[in-house]
Design a protein around this motif. Structure first.
Motif, short mmCIF file in Angstrom:
data_model
loop_
_atom_site.label_atom_id
_atom_site.label_comp_id
_atom_site.label_asym_id
_atom_site.label_seq_id
_atom_site.Cartn_x
_atom_site.Cartn_y
_atom_site.Cartn_z
N TRP A 50 71.74 43.75 78.36
CA TRP A 50 72.94 43.89 79.17
C TRP A 50 73.18 45.33 79.65
CZ3 TRP A 50 75.57 40.11 81.38
CH2 TRP A 50 76.81 40.39 81.94
N GLY A 51 73.02 46.28 78.79
CA GLY A 51 73.26 47.68 79.15
C GLY A 51 72.26 48.23 80.15
N ARG A 52 71.08 47.60 80.25
CA ARG A 52 70.05 48.08 81.18
C ARG A 52 70.12 47.39 82.54
NH1 ARG A 52 67.15 46.77 76.61
NH2 ARG A 52 66.01 45.16 77.73
N ILE A 53 70.92 46.35 82.66
CA ILE A 53 71.03 45.61 83.93
C ILE A 53 72.11 46.29 84.77
CG2 ILE A 53 71.48 43.39 85.02
CD1 ILE A 53 70.66 42.06 82.35
N GLU A 54 71.67 47.03 85.76
CA GLU A 54 72.60 47.81 86.57
C GLU A 54 73.29 46.98 87.64
OE1 GLU A 54 70.61 51.26 88.05
OE2 GLU A 54 69.89 51.81 86.05
N ARG A 56 74.90 43.88 88.57
CA ARG A 56 75.49 42.68 87.98
C ARG A 56 75.38 41.46 88.91
NH1 ARG A 56 75.01 44.85 83.37
NH2 ARG A 56 76.83 45.62 82.29
N ARG A 57 75.18 41.72 90.20
CA ARG A 57 75.00 40.60 91.14
C ARG A 57 73.68 39.89 90.90
NH1 ARG A 57 75.65 43.98 96.35
NH2 ARG A 57 74.30 45.15 94.99
N ALA A 58 72.74 40.54 90.22
CA ALA A 58 71.42 39.96 89.97
C ALA A 58 71.34 39.24 88.63
CB ALA A 58 70.37 41.06 90.04
N LEU A 59 72.46 39.07 87.96
CA LEU A 59 72.44 38.47 86.62
C LEU A 59 71.87 37.06 86.60
CD1 LEU A 59 75.79 39.79 85.17
CD2 LEU A 59 73.50 40.25 84.30
#
Length: 166
Positions: A50-54, A56-59
């Motif tokens: 979670w902390g590495r996913i910059e 958030r639209r690509a979740l």
């Protein structure tokens, strides 16, 4: 125990997007309980990253890719592939006798569940995730030619199961 902002953000994401992601998992596995396990594993990986996913639209894409990768890893661990035995072939329905449009979705979901795993994955990636043949080949670890023939055979099986002309 206090939750951090990112934990609350993750919880909100799962609450909001969980049902749609579970439908995608069900399309990949063909079985509700397997779909729940698959989604849980993918969400665990997402939580850890979670902390590495910059972006958030690509979740959703991140979770779906995790589900595909986990599902593929599970197939590869199996020693024996499962294929329908042919003893219980579905009854072919003439196109003129096809189900009303409300039932078509249910029949399609059932027909997808009956496909062997690789065929089901190829169809889901191609038509639900809108991936290109080269992307599917990379994801499944097979050649583009194998993707084409797998999708073609799967579509034939789906047409037969739905009573559509070949």
């Amino acid at each position: 125990m206090q939750t951090t902002d990112w934990e609350e953000e993750f919880r909100e994401y799962v609450t909001t997007r969980g049902p749609a992601l579970l439908r995608a998992a069900n399309q990949l596995t063909g079985h509700p309980l397997d779909a729940e396990d698959l989604l849980q594993n993918a969400l665990t990986k997402t939580y850890q990253a979670w902390g590495r996913i910059e972006d958030r639209r690509a979740l959703d894409g991140y979770v779906r890719r995790a589900m595909v990768n986990i599902n593929i890893s599970q197939w590869r661990r199996r020693k024996v592939e499962e294929y329908p035995s042919g003893d219980e072939l579905p009854e072919v329905v003439a196109a003129s006798e096809a189900a009303p449009s409300g039932e078509v979705h249910e029949r399609l979901e059932e027909a997808l569940r009956e496909l062997p795993e690789r065929m089901r994955a190829a169809i889901v990636l191609r038509y639900y995730e809108d991936m290109t043949e080269p992307e599917i080949a990379r994801t499944l670890g097979i050649s583009v030619g194998t993707v084409k023939s797998t999708v073609s055979r799967a579509m034939g099986k789906l047409r037969t199961a739905l009573g559509l002309p070949g």
